[in-house]
Write an enzyme that holds these catalytic residues in place. Structure first.
Site, PDB file in Angstrom:
ATOM      1  N   HIS A  45       0.477  -1.297  -0.119  1.00  0.00           N
ATOM      2  CA  HIS A  45       0.121   0.015  -0.057  1.00  0.00           C
ATOM      3  C   HIS A  45       0.919   1.154   0.006  1.00  0.00           C
ATOM      4  CE1 HIS A  45      -3.320  -2.934   0.681  1.00  0.00           C
ATOM      5  NE2 HIS A  45      -2.779  -3.037   1.819  1.00  0.00           N
ATOM      6  N   ARG A  53      -2.189  17.839   3.132  1.00  0.00           N
ATOM      7  CA  ARG A  53      -0.638  18.376   3.231  1.00  0.00           C
ATOM      8  C   ARG A  53      -0.019  18.231   1.763  1.00  0.00           C
ATOM      9  NH1 ARG A  53       1.541  13.113   2.246  1.00  0.00           N
ATOM     10  NH2 ARG A  53       0.308  11.397   3.243  1.00  0.00           N
ATOM     11  N   HIS A  70      53.173 -41.966 -14.018  1.00  0.00           N
ATOM     12  CA  HIS A  70      53.302 -40.722 -13.171  1.00  0.00           C
ATOM     13  C   HIS A  70      53.912 -41.019 -11.749  1.00  0.00           C
ATOM     14  CE1 HIS A  70      51.856 -37.055 -11.088  1.00  0.00           C
ATOM     15  NE2 HIS A  70      51.634 -37.858  -9.962  1.00  0.00           N
ATOM     16  N   HIS A 130      56.314 -39.376  -8.111  1.00  0.00           N
ATOM     17  CA  HIS A 130      56.946 -38.439  -7.273  1.00  0.00           C
ATOM     18  C   HIS A 130      58.272 -38.467  -6.810  1.00  0.00           C
ATOM     19  CE1 HIS A 130      53.092 -36.022  -6.418  1.00  0.00           C
ATOM     20  NE2 HIS A 130      52.681 -37.249  -6.805  1.00  0.00           N
TER      21      HIS A 130
END
Length: 1107
Positions: free
Chosen positions: A273, A330, A699, A701
């Site tokens: 509103h 107003r 692979h 390490h």
């Protein structure tokens, strides 16, 4: 060109207007005379933009101005715009200060104020305030106190309207005094009904009730809102007209009985509103209806002897019938659009009428009022449309407004550094656009809104832009249900806000250090690599967790840069890229999405070499159209006849199964670097003999330092591919040296064909780049490799992590003990192949043993009473598969006792993942910019993805920062550039770091593109020593947080009370609007953290509920 509204007016409409004009002139020519008394000083008993609007009009007319302000408004702009400013309502709550009539009158009298303008809201429609002004000898800029009383009392206003022959909506004859009266009215007229505040407007105290069950709650909320906003909770009840247009007519009267109208405004676009967008004149309004509306408004005003500005409001139903609802005695918030289309300054007129001027003297005659084009007003508020328009509060870090031809701005404290408080209205600025027609005005408005930059608080700008682009708005008519019935208006375009978010991130790092935990106290190198970096891949979750980047975006960028280079990813079989089991369709979907985004080769492995898991991953990769590289995870030592659990025969049988399953490439995955030259020759030689045409990839390490020798042995034995690392990144727990392999094979039949000069240049770049990651470099704590890896078999990455963890916990001197415990833990679990996640399980058990000073024998003996890490328990249950040789007994049975066990492949029993439901959930949580890739990320790592989205929401994308800035932030006085995208570059300079404030924050100052910017950053260290209200955790359903900053009006439950889902828990008030916080679930209230009058920030914890 001046346009008459609605094209040609009918003869009847012209007669009605001429009659009103004649009446106005006749009244003015009456013998009544009043003295003209100039106004020298005006006080505005209000705040914000309306106060400034009146001050500007006063200044234009040579009138001195006085502002009043509350204690909370000391930093507001309206007090600075006035010639004088005085504090009112000392010690009172924020709103109450502006309702303190005695104090306002006292200030006016003490400072020789001639007249008081009430603005809108607060005291503007209080007849006792108007009377107090008159009694004090101060003029009230508005209607007489008696008229204010009559018009402010909506029930009396209805009676006056009825006497004036103006149609009204069925409603109560007077304010109701109790709930039973509302119940009686609803029994008579049925639902829906509407409560309205009897002594104020603006949507405060207004609640629609659609069914009997909602009546009591809405009555209480409406009464409470009206009381808080207007000092009087009186309500009246009306039948609610569904789907009306909200049309209001601007009127203006003087002290001589002259009344004119300035046509109408359409205020139908509302939520709760409250008006959001206003238009003048109303679009597609029947000229006859316009004449009836304006004539009724003028008649009603004359009925009460109205003077000064006012608005008569109507509802117009779908049949074109209009109903009077109220008079606002107003100035209205939306008076601006009337000013734009009529060229009448309403505030000037108010002031002159108050001085005693007549409307004709001011040139305001009805036949002179014309409408020129259209005007739109948008109320830019600090509200979040995505969260039900919840008010947002905070500091405006950036404010830049839209300007240009046809744009008017009415604002107050809309400037960089302004603080938006929860105490007052959320209006930030009113934007008014004018054009020859509605589409032209809307185009200007859209352009102006697009120019706005508001950072630090949410605004409704994206929502307003959607309204302005809506065809119904532009070319049809809208009613008060427009917003509710057009949910596409809430499909909001996200505000990027990249620059400010980036400053927040930099400020956060400058105050608190890196967002990623730093293992050691080492600074990134200040030297950047000499060639532009190329984006590289990263572990899927690490991209989000550590780099705070989307892994899919990285993949897309790499594919665009390197269209002809094959890309490979690791797929953990049935675990996809996670550390747990997923439903089969999730693994297949992941591979499908990865292939679509540019992935080529899928290196599929399983941490236990569990064949069913491997087969699922291979099938998923193949179904996606990828190259399948099946991996054999290596452990043990095939060259040692004493270690035969993982013998050469074991690996060959596994390879047979993988080749039979259709792998395109065979991979040996040696994660701990256990392959020695001899075992390399035996294993690879046997595989080559068994599969002469199969590409073989190895692979490893280099933890022990024998990696180069082992890889050369693999190559000689028939391997086609070996993994290496560039020299500056090689060795220790990384891969063997690329330069060494290239150099050692040069001139042989195994030559790589790679130029050593290129290797050196490549290595030089990465040597400098490695310095940027000094805090994470393994050499910070590890100075060399160690051959004891052949005994403990710790994978390379885990070896580094354990070393960091030991040093960070002050156990660096006990690392040898940690490694020994790892060996014992591995034996306890039956000598596993150790690859993520099995390696983590062994590591968790090893740390458990060290922390509790347990030997292997003690663990075996006390297995039925110890509380083992969850990862160990789940492994023994069978959650990651079945290890080679089976589970260790009786250890397994002692640990599990009667706990359930998983039989066969773990993922086989999981229900299929519902990706549509997941996407819907993500869109509800994160908005509509969710991609298929995002859905996949959330499926794999729900918590990590949630944290990543929260990070990007707070800090934006940070991948545009270089590594040093990302990790360590800028130095004071450092200047740098950041490219957001092609053609958009930020020039940033870090200026200063502020002191700690009371909220535990530091202000960090920057210069951004030549403009000063600052951000407030919470000092996380300092805040630990300060007390703050706890926050609700978003991922804990039972923790109910404040949906917005505000004050607790009422707590509606007690500790220990049972609540149902949706039941009201408490009521919050913010921006003079009350919000009911409902329970998100059914359960019991275990703890309440607030009480009435508690002031809360957004997400502050209100209470906890357990299901």
């Amino acid at each position: 060109m001046l346009l008459h509204v609605g094209g040609m007016r009918s003869a009847l409409g012209l007669l009605a207007v001429r009659r009103a004009c004649c009446l106005s002139r006749t009244t003015h020519n009456s013998p009544q005379t009043l003295e003209y008394k100039p106004i020298k000083k005006v006080m505005v008993a209000n705040r914000g933009e309306i106060a400034i609007r009146v001050f500007r009009a006063c200044t234009e007319l040579g009138i001195r101005t006085v502002a009043v302000y509350s204690e909370q408004d000391t930093g507001q702009m309206h007090r600075q715009k006035a010639d004088e400013a005085y504090l009112i309502g000392k010690g009172l709550p924020p709103v109450a200060a502006y309702l303190d009539i005695p104090d306002i009158i006292k200030v006016a009298k003490e400072n020789d104020v001639d007249a008081i303008h009430p603005g809108y809201g607060f005291l503007s429609e209080r007849s006792d305030f108007a009377q107090a002004c008159v009694d004090a000898g101060v003029r009230f800029i508005g209607p007489s106190p008696d008229v204010v009383r009559k018009m402010g009392d909506k029930v009396e206003a209805r009676s006056i309207a009825i006497r004036a022959g103006v149609p009204v909506v069925p409603g109560t004859d007077g304010p109701i005094t109790c709930l039973s009266e509302a119940q009686e009215f609803s029994n008579t007229y049925g639902f829906p009904i509407i409560f309205k505040a009897a002594y104020g407007g603006g949507g405060r105290g207004m609640r629609v009730v659609k069914e009997y069950e909602e009546l009591e709650e809405n009555y209480q909320r409406a009464y409470s809102e009206a009381l808080a906003a207007f000092g009087n909770g009186a309500l009246f009840v009306e039948k609610f007209i569904e789907r009306p247009r909200h049309i209001e007519v601007q009127i203006l009267g003087d002290k001589y009985g002259n009344v004119i109208h300035l046509y109408e405004r359409d205020c139908s676009i509302q939520r709760r509103h409250q008006k959001v967008v206003e238009i003048a004149p109303a679009v597609q309004l029947d000229p006859h209806l316009r004449d009836r509306l304006t004539a009724d408004s003028v008649n009603l005003a004359r009925q009460v002897g109205y003077e000064n500005a006012g608005t008569v409001e109507f509802l117009v139903d779908k049949h074109g019938r209009h109903y009077f609802i109220e008079v606002n005695s107003r100035l209205q918030v939306e008076h601006t659009v009337t000013e734009q289309v009529t060229d009448v300054d309403l505030v000037h007129a108010q002031l002159r009428v108050c001085e005693g001027r007549s409307l004709p003297e001011l040139g305001l005659k009805q036949d002179k009022i014309r409408i020129n084009g259209f005007a739109i007003q948008c109320r830019v508020t600090t509200e979040d449309p995505a969260r039900g328009f919840q008010p947002d509060t905070g500091r405006l870090e950036v404010f830049r407004s839209g300007e240009g031809m046809g744009i008017r701005l009415d604002s107050a404290s809309a400037f960089q550094g302004a603080v938006i408080s929860p105490h007052y209205d959320s209006l930030l600025v009113k934007v008014i656009a004018s054009g020859k027609d509605l589409p032209a005005a809307a185009a200007k408005m859209n352009r102006a809104l697009a120019e706005f930059r508001v950072r630090g608080v949410k605004t409704n700008i994206p929502f307003l832009q959607n309204v302005l682009s809506n065809d119904q708005f532009l070319y049809g008519t809208v009613d008060t249900q427009f917003i509710d019935e057009n949910q596409e208006l809430f499909n909001l375009k996200p505000v990027q806000n990249r620059a400010q978010k980036l400053l927040h991130y930099l400020g956060h790092v400058m105050v608190n250090g890196p967002t990623t935990p730093i293992p050691v106290k080492a600074k990134p190198s200040s030297i950047d690599p000499v060639i532009p970096p190329v984006p590289l891949g990263a572990t899927f979750d690490v991209a989000m967790r550590f780099l705070c980047e989307c892994p899919w975006k990285r993949l897309q960028e790499l594919r665009a840069l390197l269209p002809n280079v094959p890309f490979q990813m690791l797929l953990r079989g049935a675990n996809a890229v996670g550390y747990t089991n997923y439903p089969d369709n999730a693994v297949f979907k992941f591979c499908e999405v990865a292939k679509e985004n540019g992935m080529d080769i899928f290196r599929v492995f399983d941490s236990l070499n569990y064949l069913p898991n491997l087969m699922l991953g291979m099938e998923a990769a193949g179904a996606a159209g990828g190259v399948v590289e099946a991996s054999i995870s290596y452990t043990g030592d095939v060259s040692d006849p004493m270690r035969q659990k993982y013998s050469l025969e074991y690996y060959l049988k596994l390879a047979d199964e993988l080749v039979r399953a259709g792998t395109h490439i065979l991979n040996v995955k040696d994660m701990a670097g256990l392959l020695k030259p001899e075992s390399s020759r035996m294993l690879i030689g046997a595989l080559r003999d068994r599969f002469p045409d199969m590409p073989i990839h190895v692979h490893t390490h280099d933890t022990a330092g024998a990696g180069v020798a082992a890889m050369l042995a693999c190559a000689e034995a028939g391997a086609d591919i070996v993994d290496v690392a560039v020299d500056s990144m090689a060795g220790m727990t990384s891969q063997p040296s690329m330069g060494a392999i290239v150099a050692c094979t040069k001139g042989t039949n195994l030559s790589t064909g790679i130029s050593l000069e290129n290797v050196y240049d490549y290595s030089e770049y990465w040597e400098v780049a490695r310095g940027l990651y000094a805090p994470f470099d393994c050499t910070a704590t590890m100075k060399s490799g160690n051959a004891d890896v052949y005994e403990n078999e710790i994978p390379g990455g885990q070896y580094t992590n354990l070393h960091f963890q030991a040093h960070s916990m002050g156990l660096g001197h006990k690392f040898k003990e940690v490694k020994k415990s790892y060996t014992e833990a591995n034996k306890l679990l039956g000598d596993l192949i150790k690859v993520t996640p099995s390696s983590k399980i062994v590591g968790d058990l090893a740390q458990f043993m060290v922390q509790n000073s347990l030997t292997r024998a003690e663990v075996e003996e006390r297995a039925d009473e110890l509380s083992f890490p969850l990862s160990v328990v789940e492994f023994l249950q069978g959650h990651i598969g079945i290890p080679h040789g089976g589970f260790p007994e009786p250890f397994r049975s002692k640990v599990l006792k009667n706990m359930p066990r998983v039989e066969g492949r773990p993922g086989a029993s999981l229900p299929a993942m519902d990706f549509q439901a997941l996407e819907k959930q993500l869109r509800e949580t994160h908005g509509n910019d969710i991609t298929p890739e995002d859905v996949m990320s959330a499926a794999m790592y729900p918590k990590v993805f949630q944290e990543f989205k929260e990070f990007t929401h707070q800090f934006g994308p940070v991948d545009c920062l270089n590594t040093r800035l990302f990790l360590d932030g800028p130095k004071i006085a450092e200047e740098f550039e950041v490219e957001l995208e092609r053609g958009k570059t930020l020039h940033i300079k870090a200026l200063a770091l502020g002191d700690l404030n009371k909220a535990g924050q530091r202000e960090v100052f920057f210069e951004l593109n030549g403009a000063l910017r600052s951000v407030l950053v919470k000092d996380t260290v300092a805040m630990k020593e300060m007390h703050f209200h706890p926050k609700a955790l978003k991922d804990v359903r039972g923790q109910v947080g404040a949906p917005m900053p505000g004050k607790v009006v009422e707590v509606k439950v007690k500790q220990g009370q049972t609540v149902e889902k949706g039941q009201p828990l408490c009521v919050l008030s913010a921006m003079k609007m009350e919000t009911v916080v409902n329970s998100p679930l059914s359960g019991t209230v275990v703890k309440i953290y607030v009480n009435a009058d508690s002031s809360l920030e957004g997400d502050d914890l209100i209470l906890e509920i357990t299901e």
